[in-house]
Design an enzyme around this catalytic site. Structure first.
Site, mmCIF file in Angstrom:
data_model
loop_
_atom_site.group_PDB
_atom_site.id
_atom_site.type_symbol
_atom_site.label_atom_id
_atom_site.label_comp_id
_atom_site.label_asym_id
_atom_site.label_seq_id
_atom_site.Cartn_x
_atom_site.Cartn_y
_atom_site.Cartn_z
ATOM 1 N N HIS A 1 0.815 -1.085 0.313
ATOM 2 C CA HIS A 1 0.394 0.572 0.050
ATOM 3 C C HIS A 1 0.699 1.125 0.336
ATOM 4 O O HIS A 1 0.484 3.035 -0.095
ATOM 5 C CB HIS A 1 -1.030 0.278 1.194
ATOM 6 C CG HIS A 1 -0.570 -0.071 2.604
ATOM 7 N ND1 HIS A 1 0.105 -0.438 3.390
ATOM 8 C CD2 HIS A 1 -0.763 1.638 2.992
ATOM 9 C CE1 HIS A 1 1.652 0.332 4.683
ATOM 10 N NE2 HIS A 1 0.787 1.335 4.434
HETATM 11 C C1 UD1 Z 1 -1.873 5.778 5.664
HETATM 12 C C2 UD1 Z 1 -0.982 6.859 5.602
HETATM 13 C C3 UD1 Z 1 0.562 5.299 6.343
HETATM 14 C C4 UD1 Z 1 -0.518 4.341 7.027
HETATM 15 C C5 UD1 Z 1 -1.291 4.422 5.708
HETATM 16 C C6 UD1 Z 1 -2.161 3.241 6.724
HETATM 17 C C7 UD1 Z 1 -0.636 9.151 5.419
HETATM 18 C C8 UD1 Z 1 0.312 9.524 4.296
HETATM 19 N N1 UD1 Z 1 -0.215 7.078 5.277
HETATM 20 O O1 UD1 Z 1 -1.950 5.452 4.222
HETATM 21 O O2 UD1 Z 1 1.461 6.243 6.494
HETATM 22 O O3 UD1 Z 1 0.705 3.684 6.538
HETATM 23 O O4 UD1 Z 1 -2.403 5.158 6.357
HETATM 24 O O5 UD1 Z 1 -2.792 1.998 5.843
HETATM 25 O O6 UD1 Z 1 -1.259 9.833 6.840
HETATM 26 N N2 UD1 Z 1 -9.366 4.937 0.144
HETATM 27 C C9 UD1 Z 1 -10.659 4.012 0.224
HETATM 28 N N3 UD1 Z 1 -11.120 4.487 1.586
HETATM 29 C C10 UD1 Z 1 -10.570 4.291 2.630
HETATM 30 C C11 UD1 Z 1 -9.070 5.188 2.872
HETATM 31 C C12 UD1 Z 1 -8.680 5.277 2.052
HETATM 32 O O7 UD1 Z 1 -10.666 4.249 -0.483
HETATM 33 O O8 UD1 Z 1 -11.399 4.381 3.648
HETATM 34 C C13 UD1 Z 1 -8.739 4.990 -0.504
HETATM 35 C C14 UD1 Z 1 -9.014 6.588 -1.314
HETATM 36 O O9 UD1 Z 1 -8.170 6.410 -2.597
HETATM 37 C C15 UD1 Z 1 -7.244 7.175 -0.763
HETATM 38 C C16 UD1 Z 1 -5.692 6.316 -0.823
HETATM 39 O O10 UD1 Z 1 -6.834 4.326 -0.277
HETATM 40 O O11 UD1 Z 1 -7.116 8.709 -1.920
HETATM 41 C C17 UD1 Z 1 -4.701 6.500 0.053
HETATM 42 O O12 UD1 Z 1 -5.742 7.131 1.748
HETATM 43 P P1 UD1 Z 1 -4.420 7.789 2.416
HETATM 44 O O13 UD1 Z 1 -5.435 7.716 4.082
HETATM 45 O O14 UD1 Z 1 -4.754 9.034 1.880
HETATM 46 O O15 UD1 Z 1 -3.406 7.274 2.471
HETATM 47 P P2 UD1 Z 1 -3.002 5.798 3.113
HETATM 48 O O16 UD1 Z 1 -2.257 5.377 1.762
HETATM 49 O O17 UD1 Z 1 -3.933 4.931 3.294
HETATM 50 N N1 UDP Z 2 -4.361 -5.264 8.797
HETATM 51 C C1 UDP Z 2 -5.537 -5.519 8.590
HETATM 52 N N2 UDP Z 2 -6.284 -6.210 7.383
HETATM 53 C C2 UDP Z 2 -5.738 -5.864 6.363
HETATM 54 C C3 UDP Z 2 -4.716 -6.003 6.510
HETATM 55 C C4 UDP Z 2 -3.861 -5.173 7.155
HETATM 56 O O1 UDP Z 2 -6.058 -6.273 9.873
HETATM 57 O O2 UDP Z 2 -6.188 -6.871 4.831
HETATM 58 C C5 UDP Z 2 -3.712 -4.903 9.482
HETATM 59 C C6 UDP Z 2 -2.099 -5.844 10.136
HETATM 60 O O3 UDP Z 2 -2.481 -6.601 10.920
HETATM 61 C C7 UDP Z 2 -1.419 -4.249 10.946
HETATM 62 C C8 UDP Z 2 -1.920 -3.367 10.391
HETATM 63 O O4 UDP Z 2 -3.366 -3.468 9.714
HETATM 64 O O5 UDP Z 2 -1.798 -4.401 12.533
HETATM 65 C C9 UDP Z 2 -1.176 -2.637 9.677
HETATM 66 O O6 UDP Z 2 -1.387 -1.651 8.528
HETATM 67 P P1 UDP Z 2 -1.002 -1.038 7.550
HETATM 68 O O7 UDP Z 2 -0.286 -1.834 6.354
HETATM 69 O O8 UDP Z 2 -2.431 -0.398 7.134
HETATM 70 O O9 UDP Z 2 -0.315 0.173 8.027
HETATM 71 P P2 UDP Z 2 0.832 0.506 8.422
HETATM 72 O O10 UDP Z 2 0.835 -0.503 9.551
HETATM 73 O O11 UDP Z 2 2.186 0.621 6.861
HETATM 74 O O12 UDP Z 2 1.312 1.676 8.703
#
Ligand code: UD1
Ligand code: UDP
Length: 382
Positions: free
Chosen positions: A220
């Site tokens: 991601h």
């Molecule tokens: C965010 C965090 C990242 C973390 C990740 C965990 C920042 C800068 N990044 O990244 O550090 O590792 O969360 O998962 O804060 N979207 C949906 N539905 C949702 C959420 C997101 O469709 O419920 C899609 C949207 O298109 C959005 C994209 O995902 O633009 C990215 O979401 P965003 O929260 O901006 O960043 P993450 O990649 O999720």
């Molecule tokens: N996770 C989850 N379901 C998923 C993918 C991840 O519950 O489909 C959990 C995972 O076990 C971990 C956390 O989400 O505890 C990690 O989140 P993510 O990878 O989104 O973000 P990051 O840790 O890189 O910030």
């Protein structure tokens, strides 16, 4: 007097993390701490947010800002505005934040400017890559905090190297921040939910997976999903691994990745991935299912911070699809290999990790009681 703590969460991993401290408060500190949860709404799909509140027994948020997705500036600005209003009205003893997302940055900035102490859980981590939005968020948050809790010794050492003092006398404040190495609250959670997952998750049999004989993968990071060349290289490597080993891959797709796959991957590659009988592209799963997948996988391939560590907790080797990591211990100890998005390195490292068996699992992440330690320090020093 009871300390009033406003906990701010927004992204999936923060909601998951918050369960550990909420649990410690309700078990041991409910006479000393009143906790209210604010959800910024950064993540909002049911399987990125609500599922965790439901299955991890997290108190429902008292406020939800519903900020949704957007550019860094738009998302952070809209959080700042909403959070400041709540902080002024609620007058908390402190604001507690997790990790390094935009929700972490917005909450710490909104709080520190109006002189509300910030507690940063998962402080001190550094990738030393300032092109990562998370690196900017975590450095900023650390320097706005009054209490900093590091999950690793390395996190603690990073803070000392940046000028934080190892021992402060008296109460914690922005001028005299307290820094503690307390272990990882996600280790607390993994221990706690492991048994519950065993009794309640059926995902491994539902997907017809052979125990200890499949690959779990998550992708991601913007550095991988938003660069066509990198995303293609990763997916080509996954196809090659499936062809070489015959192993199935389970890939719970983050919404960012699902979105980018459609237009970043060439049609040919996209079709191959979607039509492969060995690659299971599934919706994001709840934490109990995720733990079940982690515990039963043969090996894990991921760019997630949380998942690379959970692979260590559950004693699985891990290919890390990043050029560097904040969780350096698992790489230095040989449990994981950094591959970035490089096709050859991914395949070579995958094979190397599978060919080895003499892994060790030193105690890098504490004793499973980090949350209780944090609550104790909050009660004593705030
Ligand atoms: C965010 C965090 C990242 C973390 C990740 C965990 C920042 C800068 N990044 O990244 O550090 O590792 O969360 O998962 O804060 N979207 C949906 N539905 C949702 C959420 C997101 O469709 O419920 C899609 C949207 O298109 C959005 C994209 O995902 O633009 C990215 O979401 P965003 O929260 O901006 O960043 P993450 O990649 O999720
Ligand atoms: N996770 C989850 N379901 C998923 C993918 C991840 O519950 O489909 C959990 C995972 O076990 C971990 C956390 O989400 O505890 C990690 O989140 P993510 O990878 O989104 O973000 P990051 O840790 O890189 O910030």
């Amino acid at each position: 007097m009871k300390k009033k703590i406003l906990t701010v969460v927004g992204a999936r991993p923060q909601i998951i993390k918050s369960s550990a401290i909420s649990r410690a408060i309700s078990k041991y500190y409910n006479k000393d701490i009143e906790e209210l949860i604010i959800h910024t709404g950064q993540h909002y799909d049911e399987n990125m947010s609500k599922v965790f509140f439901d299955e991890m027994m997290i108190p429902l948020p008292s406020f939800n800002l519903n900020v949704g997705s957007g550019s860094h500036a738009i998302q952070t600005a809209s959080m700042l505005k909403g959070l400041e209003e709540i902080f002024i009205k609620e007058k908390p003893t402190a604001v507690l934040v997790y990790g390094d997302t935009n929700s972490t940055l917005a909450a710490s900035l909104a709080a520190v400017k109006i002189h509300i102490p910030v507690i940063h859980v998962e402080a001190g981590l550094r990738s030393f890559n300032k092109y990562m939005p998370e690196e900017i968020n975590r450095i900023s948050c650390d320097h706005m905090s009054s209490m900093l809790f590091t999950p690793t010794q390395k996190g603690y050492d990073n803070l000392i190297a940046e000028g934080f003092k190892s021992r402060q006398k008296g109460l914690a404040s922005i001028d005299k921040p307290h820094v503690y190495y307390c272990g990882d609250i996600m280790f607390d959670n993994s221990i706690y939910f492991s048994k519950i997952s065993e009794n309640s998750s059926s995902i491994v049999s539902d997907l017809n997976l052979e125990i200890n004989n499949f690959i779990l993968c998550t992708i991601h990071r913007d550095l991988n999903t938003d660069v066509k060349r990198k995303m293609e290289s990763i997916f080509k490597a996954l196809l090659e691994i499936v062809d070489n080993t015959g192993l199935k891959i389970v890939l719970p797709l983050h919404p960012r990745t699902r979105d980018r796959m459609e237009y970043q991957l060439s049609k040919n590659l996209y079709n191959k991935i979607n039509q492969s009988k060995k690659i299971f592209l599934i919706e994001p799963v709840g934490f109990l299912d995720m733990i079940a997948l982690e515990k039963n996988a043969k090996i894990i391939v991921t760019d997630s911070g949380g998942v690379q560590k959970e692979s260590f907790f559950f004693k699985k080797p891990c290919v890390i699809l990043r050029p560097e990591t904040e969780w350096v211990e698992i790489v230095n100890n040989g449990n994981a290999v950094l591959t970035d998005s490089n096709y050859d390195t991914i395949i070579k490292s995958f094979n190397l990790l599978l060919s080895q068996s003499d892994y060790t699992y030193p105690n890098f992440y504490g004793d499973g009681k980090a949350s209780e330690f944090i609550c104790n320090k909050i009660v004593t020093y705030l």
